[in-house]
Design an enzyme around this catalytic site. Structure first.
Site, short mmCIF file in Angstrom:
data_model
loop_
_atom_site.label_atom_id
_atom_site.label_comp_id
_atom_site.label_asym_id
_atom_site.label_seq_id
_atom_site.Cartn_x
_atom_site.Cartn_y
_atom_site.Cartn_z
N CYS A 1 74.67 15.07 23.89
CA CYS A 1 73.21 14.97 23.77
C CYS A 1 72.60 16.36 23.60
O CYS A 1 73.00 17.30 24.30
CB CYS A 1 72.65 14.31 25.03
SG CYS A 1 70.84 14.24 25.06
N GLU B 1 78.51 16.08 33.07
CA GLU B 1 77.53 16.96 32.42
C GLU B 1 77.51 18.33 33.09
O GLU B 1 77.50 19.36 32.41
CB GLU B 1 76.14 16.33 32.48
CG GLU B 1 75.06 17.24 31.90
CD GLU B 1 73.65 16.78 32.22
OE1 GLU B 1 72.81 17.64 32.52
OE2 GLU B 1 73.39 15.56 32.17
N CYS C 1 65.52 16.00 31.08
CA CYS C 1 65.23 15.26 29.85
C CYS C 1 63.87 14.56 29.93
O CYS C 1 63.53 13.98 30.97
CB CYS C 1 66.35 14.25 29.62
SG CYS C 1 66.05 13.07 28.29
N SER D 1 76.28 5.91 36.99
CA SER D 1 75.27 6.63 36.21
C SER D 1 74.31 7.37 37.13
O SER D 1 73.64 6.78 37.97
CB SER D 1 74.48 5.65 35.33
OG SER D 1 73.31 6.26 34.82
#
Length: 274
Positions: free
Chosen positions: A92, A122, A186, A214
């Site tokens: 991303c 991440e 984000c 998640s």
């Protein structure tokens, strides 16, 4: 049951982009889980032949490799490029941004501090771009136990809460000689969190839909619980428990950034049928 959907929920830009890349690959191999939603990973496998590789050893010559949305460590990416394989980077753009910041700031001598979960892919990816040791903290209290240098650069995992990020930023500005703060949260994460917060104040029960691993989905659950104590996290409609809804009239529904709309609609119909 009356079901109210959050004003903003579900797939973000980065996930939509990665899903399209995987679908077009027709038999590609994702290096690490493409997104944190096992149901969508299964759909990509069954409908488009996309398989999953968890290590470099599982990849072979001729593979079409897709780099996961969360990114991968810098050394792993370099190793991939040395193999005889085709590589499509689905990282991303909101993740490649902190990668570049960390690389640049560490080269300039700043101590890198990341607000995030150290075991999250991440964060591991972003950490690998630093040329100096990195401090990763999950909250302000953890940071207070660390040795802070004179010049620091602060970034955040893209799915963290803005309010907690600002707490850490304020602390650093008070104790470091120079603090560089980069807001790498984000926009879609912020919008989904804000919409969940608003909706949780209006309903009797909240249901958050998303992968159990998640991070951004877990953040939505935490926010929902602040304003609606009867808040639950499920992966799909099969996880619903009728007992949750006894005495309830209005159900709020939100979903993590890796949750496809077909799962959300299945959940919505199942709740409405109660």
């Amino acid at each position: 049951m009356e079901v109210r959907l959050a004003e903003s929920y579900g797939f973000c830009f980065g996930v939509k982009r990665a899903i399209k890349i995987a679908e077009r690959s027709r038999g590609g191999v994702t290096f690490g889980a493409l997104i944190h939603n096992p149901k969508e990973i299964e759909r990509l496998k069954n409908s488009f032949g996309v398989r999953l590789a968890q290590s470099l050893n599982e990849l072979k010559s001729g593979d079409q490799v897709i780099v996961r949305t969360h990114g991968i460590p810098k050394n792993d990416l370099l190793s991939l490029r040395q193999k005889n394989i085709s590589i499509t980077d689905a990282t991303c753009p909101y993740v490649t941004k902190p990668q570049k910041i960390v690389e640049e700031m560490s080269d300039q001598g700043y101590q890198i501090i990341i607000f995030g979960d150290i075991d999250h892919p991440e964060v591991k990816s972003v950490m690998s771009y630093s040329s100096t040791p990195v401090i990763v903290v999950g909250n302000l209290e953890e940071l207070k136990e660390k040795k802070i240098l004179k010049r620091v650069a602060l970034i955040s995992q893209t799915t963290k809460q803005t309010s907690k990020f600002l707490e850490i930023a304020h602390f650093l500005m008070c104790c470091a000689y120079e603090t560089r703060v980069f807001n790498t949260i984000c926009n879609a994460t912020f919008q989904n969190q804000d919409a969940t917060r608003k909706l949780a104040k209006e309903v009797d029960i909240m249901v958050i839909v998303g992968g159990l691993t998640s991070s951004n989905t877990q953040q939505l659950l935490n926010i929902a619980k602040e304003y609606c104590k009867d808040s639950y996290l499920i992966e799909d409609e099969k996880n619903l428990n009728k007992k949750w809804f006894v005495g309830k009239k209005i159900c709020g529904l939100s979903a993590g950034a890796s949750t496809p709309d077909w799962i959300i609609q299945n959940v919505k119909r199942a709740i409405e049928a109660l």
